[in-house]
Design a protein around this motif. Structure first.
Motif, PDB file in Angstrom:
ATOM      1  N   ILE A  29       0.859  -1.178   0.000  1.00  0.00           N
ATOM      2  CA  ILE A  29       0.000   0.000   0.000  1.00  0.00           C
ATOM      3  C   ILE A  29       0.899   1.232   0.000  1.00  0.00           C
ATOM      4  N   ILE A  30       0.683   2.108  -0.960  1.00  0.00           N
ATOM      5  CA  ILE A  30       1.471   3.344  -1.065  1.00  0.00           C
ATOM      6  C   ILE A  30       0.819   4.394  -0.172  1.00  0.00           C
ATOM      7  N   LYS A  31       1.522   4.767   0.887  1.00  0.00           N
ATOM      8  CA  LYS A  31       0.934   5.615   1.920  1.00  0.00           C
ATOM      9  C   LYS A  31       0.546   7.001   1.410  1.00  0.00           C
ATOM     10  N   ALA A  32       1.220   7.484   0.367  1.00  0.00           N
ATOM     11  CA  ALA A  32       0.960   8.846  -0.110  1.00  0.00           C
ATOM     12  C   ALA A  32      -0.460   9.029  -0.614  1.00  0.00           C
ATOM     13  N   ASN A  33      -1.056   7.954  -1.180  1.00  0.00           N
ATOM     14  CA  ASN A  33      -2.416   8.109  -1.715  1.00  0.00           C
ATOM     15  C   ASN A  33      -3.271   6.846  -1.616  1.00  0.00           C
ATOM     16  N   ASP A  34      -2.798   5.849  -0.878  1.00  0.00           N
ATOM     17  CA  ASP A  34      -3.551   4.606  -0.646  1.00  0.00           C
ATOM     18  C   ASP A  34      -3.747   3.748  -1.893  1.00  0.00           C
ATOM     19  N   THR A  35      -3.016   4.048  -2.979  1.00  0.00           N
ATOM     20  CA  THR A  35      -3.024   3.110  -4.098  1.00  0.00           C
ATOM     21  C   THR A  35      -2.232   1.869  -3.694  1.00  0.00           C
ATOM     22  N   GLU A  36      -2.355   0.798  -4.469  1.00  0.00           N
ATOM     23  CA  GLU A  36      -1.739  -0.469  -4.078  1.00  0.00           C
ATOM     24  C   GLU A  36      -0.879  -1.020  -5.214  1.00  0.00           C
ATOM     25  N   LEU A  37       0.349  -1.360  -4.884  1.00  0.00           N
ATOM     26  CA  LEU A  37       1.289  -1.918  -5.854  1.00  0.00           C
ATOM     27  C   LEU A  37       1.231  -3.430  -5.796  1.00  0.00           C
ATOM     28  N   ILE A  38       0.922  -4.028  -6.937  1.00  0.00           N
ATOM     29  CA  ILE A  38       0.889  -5.479  -7.071  1.00  0.00           C
ATOM     30  C   ILE A  38       2.109  -5.900  -7.881  1.00  0.00           C
ATOM     31  N   ILE A  39       2.924  -6.808  -7.336  1.00  0.00           N
ATOM     32  CA  ILE A  39       4.097  -7.313  -8.041  1.00  0.00           C
ATOM     33  C   ILE A  39       3.929  -8.807  -8.262  1.00  0.00           C
ATOM     34  N   GLY A  40       4.045  -9.220  -9.515  1.00  0.00           N
ATOM     35  CA  GLY A  40       3.909 -10.626  -9.843  1.00  0.00           C
ATOM     36  C   GLY A  40       5.161 -11.174 -10.491  1.00  0.00           C
ATOM     37  N   GLU A  41       5.410 -12.480 -10.286  1.00  0.00           N
ATOM     38  CA  GLU A  41       6.519 -13.158 -10.945  1.00  0.00           C
ATOM     39  C   GLU A  41       5.989 -13.894 -12.168  1.00  0.00           C
ATOM     40  N   VAL A  42       6.693 -13.736 -13.283  1.00  0.00           N
ATOM     41  CA  VAL A  42       6.260 -14.339 -14.541  1.00  0.00           C
ATOM     42  C   VAL A  42       6.387 -15.857 -14.471  1.00  0.00           C
ATOM     43  N   GLU A  43       5.299 -16.537 -14.745  1.00  0.00           N
ATOM     44  CA  GLU A  43       5.273 -17.995 -14.758  1.00  0.00           C
ATOM     45  C   GLU A  43       5.331 -18.544 -16.180  1.00  0.00           C
ATOM     46  N   GLN A  44       4.687 -17.859 -17.105  1.00  0.00           N
ATOM     47  CA  GLN A  44       4.735 -18.265 -18.507  1.00  0.00           C
ATOM     48  C   GLN A  44       4.384 -17.080 -19.386  1.00  0.00           C
ATOM     49  N   VAL A  45       4.860 -17.134 -20.631  1.00  0.00           N
ATOM     50  CA  VAL A  45       4.584 -16.098 -21.627  1.00  0.00           C
ATOM     51  C   VAL A  45       4.101 -16.787 -22.897  1.00  0.00           C
ATOM     52  N   ARG A  46       3.056 -16.244 -23.494  1.00  0.00           N
ATOM     53  CA  ARG A  46       2.553 -16.738 -24.777  1.00  0.00           C
ATOM     54  C   ARG A  46       2.636 -15.585 -25.771  1.00  0.00           C
ATOM     55  N   VAL A  47       3.385 -15.794 -26.845  1.00  0.00           N
ATOM     56  CA  VAL A  47       3.652 -14.717 -27.789  1.00  0.00           C
ATOM     57  C   VAL A  47       3.930 -15.318 -29.161  1.00  0.00           C
ATOM     58  N   PRO A  48       3.599 -14.623 -30.252  1.00  0.00           N
ATOM     59  CA  PRO A  48       3.937 -15.138 -31.582  1.00  0.00           C
ATOM     60  C   PRO A  48       5.444 -15.361 -31.703  1.00  0.00           C
ATOM     61  N   SER A  49       5.833 -16.515 -32.195  1.00  0.00           N
ATOM     62  CA  SER A  49       7.255 -16.862 -32.235  1.00  0.00           C
ATOM     63  C   SER A  49       8.053 -15.899 -33.095  1.00  0.00           C
ATOM     64  N   ASP A  50       7.462 -15.354 -34.164  1.00  0.00           N
ATOM     65  CA  ASP A  50       8.231 -14.471 -35.045  1.00  0.00           C
ATOM     66  C   ASP A  50       8.427 -13.075 -34.462  1.00  0.00           C
ATOM     67  N   ALA A  51       7.793 -12.788 -33.315  1.00  0.00           N
ATOM     68  CA  ALA A  51       8.017 -11.491 -32.658  1.00  0.00           C
ATOM     69  C   ALA A  51       9.269 -11.506 -31.788  1.00  0.00           C
ATOM     70  N   ILE A  52       9.795 -12.696 -31.477  1.00  0.00           N
ATOM     71  CA  ILE A  52      10.989 -12.809 -30.639  1.00  0.00           C
ATOM     72  C   ILE A  52      12.222 -12.762 -31.539  1.00  0.00           C
ATOM     73  N   GLN A  53      13.063 -11.744 -31.339  1.00  0.00           N
ATOM     74  CA  GLN A  53      14.245 -11.553 -32.170  1.00  0.00           C
ATOM     75  C   GLN A  53      15.428 -12.371 -31.645  1.00  0.00           C
ATOM     76  N   PRO A  54      16.450 -12.608 -32.480  1.00  0.00           N
ATOM     77  CA  PRO A  54      17.572 -13.463 -32.084  1.00  0.00           C
ATOM     78  C   PRO A  54      18.290 -13.035 -30.805  1.00  0.00           C
ATOM     79  N   ASP A  55      18.279 -11.717 -30.498  1.00  0.00           N
ATOM     80  CA  ASP A  55      18.981 -11.253 -29.300  1.00  0.00           C
ATOM     81  C   ASP A  55      18.057 -11.158 -28.086  1.00  0.00           C
ATOM     82  N   GLY A  56      16.824 -11.651 -28.214  1.00  0.00           N
ATOM     83  CA  GLY A  56      15.884 -11.639 -27.096  1.00  0.00           C
ATOM     84  C   GLY A  56      14.911 -10.479 -27.106  1.00  0.00           C
ATOM     85  N   TYR A  57      15.155  -9.484 -27.955  1.00  0.00           N
ATOM     86  CA  TYR A  57      14.239  -8.344 -28.058  1.00  0.00           C
ATOM     87  C   TYR A  57      12.877  -8.810 -28.566  1.00  0.00           C
ATOM     88  N   LEU A  58      11.810  -8.342 -27.903  1.00  0.00           N
ATOM     89  CA  LEU A  58      10.460  -8.686 -28.319  1.00  0.00           C
ATOM     90  C   LEU A  58       9.888  -7.529 -29.138  1.00  0.00           C
TER      91      LEU A  58
END
Length: 230
Positions: free
Chosen positions: A147-176
């Protein structure tokens, strides 16, 4: 460009509330547009658009977003805290208007998927629903909640478990290459935009001139006026 106008804290405080909200939300420029998919403990799906998604770290892979103050029913937040799971789903031109409609305050027993005409998609590996129509789908488990005390908004942090993306969008150096998926961005609260890449740039070093990269990460020739880099 027109003459500069100075707006002080006092000016901001005197603005009508909705005017101020639109103005302040526009200050940070273009933001990513995402749909958060969740499910409650009874299996009822929920979908909500957010423009506050941020990269937190790569190892472990963490992504966060800001949820508005929990002063009224926040179905997305309630579901994430209950199930520890959520998805982030990209928004392209074809579904931008449908995605925007999810910001309406539907009752808890009303699925935004059904209300706006998007399709929930689940598999056996993850409880929270993906958006079938989205090109980029990310499944995350809840890691931290602040909870962010300055304005009571809430920060949600998640860990990536899986990604689904078109294979041709992933470049050889990892850039999406998200632009190849026709993703839109948001400015303010309600303005949607398409993007146009200027260039990719090589890793910056103090004693090395900047070099342009192709989309695939290879060195290439400048195709823009380099005076813009001065």
């Amino acid at each position: 460009m027109s003459q500069e106008k100075q707006i002080t804290k006092q000016h901001l405080g005197s603005m009508e509330s909705r005017y101020r909200a639109r103005f302040i939300n526009s200050l940070t420029g273009f933001k990513s547009a995402n749909l958060v998919g969740t499910v409650d403990q009874q299996g009822n799906p929920n979908l909500a658009i957010v423009s506050s998604v941020v990269h937190i770290g790569s190892n472990p892979p963490l992504i966060g977003f800001i949820n508005r103050p929990n002063s009224v029913e926040r179905h997305t937040l309630e579901n994430i805290l209950a199930t520890k799971s959520f998805t982030l789903n990209s928004i392209d031109e074809d579904i931008a208007a449908l995605a925007h409609q999810t910001s309406a305050r539907y009752p808890k027993n009303q699925s935004e998927f059904q209300a706006v005409g998007l399709t929930p998609y689940t598999d056996n590996d993850f409880i929270a629903p993906f958006v079938l129509e989205s090109g980029l789908k990310i499944a995350l488990t809840l890691k931290e909640h602040h909870i962010i005390k300055a304005n009571d908004t809430e920060l949600i942090i998640g860990e990536v478990e899986q990604v689904r993306v078109p294979s041709d969008a992933i470049q050889p150096d990892g850039y999406l290459d998200v632009e190849s998926m026709d993703l839109v961005t948001i400015s303010g609260l309600d303005s949607y935009h398409v993007t146009q890449r200027l260039y990719r740039l090589d890793y910056a070093k103090p004693d090395k001139a900047l070099e342009p990269l192709s989309v695939s990460g290879e060195k290439t020739e400048w195709k823009v006026n380099q005076s813009t880099m001065d």
